[in-house]
Design a protein around this motif. Structure first.
Motif: not given
Length: 124
Positions: A52-69
């Motif tokens: 978001s424009k305020t800096g909140a983030t969300k990564i979709e799935d568990f695998s990506a959440r561990q590897r994507f920033t």
């Protein structure tokens, strides 16, 4: 008119890292909520993550959440996605999207602006 340009895609081997960039021009970057989507061969485009424009983030799935920033630098109008330990199943065209949403959103229908995509190919 807002335009988005992605870069950073490449052919890499499994286990490698990449950093994708998305530059927004024609608008005030700090006003936009941003997202990454990807489309693998023969599959529908899917949500990867958002910031978001305020800096909140969300990564979709568990695998990506561990590897994507996901990150953004407002001063240069750019969103990034750092991907580590890439897997062959990460092979896809990666798109960035922008919208003035006010919250994190997974549906591609709400994003007004899209880039042309950057190809990521991960060989095993």
């Amino acid at each position: 008119q807002v335009t988005l340009v992605e870069s950073g895609g490449s052919l890499v081997q499994a286990g490698d890292s990449l950093r994708l960039s998305c530059v927004l021009s024609g608008g005030v970057f700090s006003k936009y909520d941003m997202a990454w989507f990807r489309q693998a061969p023969g599959k529908e485009r899917e949500f990867v993550g958002a910031m978001s424009k305020t800096g909140a983030t969300k990564i979709e799935d568990f695998s990506a959440r561990q590897r994507f920033t996901i990150s953004r630098v407002n001063d240069v109008g750019t969103m990034y996605m750092q991907m580590v330990n890439l897997k062959p199943e990460d092979t896809a065209v990666y798109y960035c999207a922008a919208g003035q949403l006010g919250y994190l959103q997974e549906s591609e229908d709400v994003y007004n602006f899209w880039g042309q995509g950057t190809q990521v190919t991960v060989s095993s």
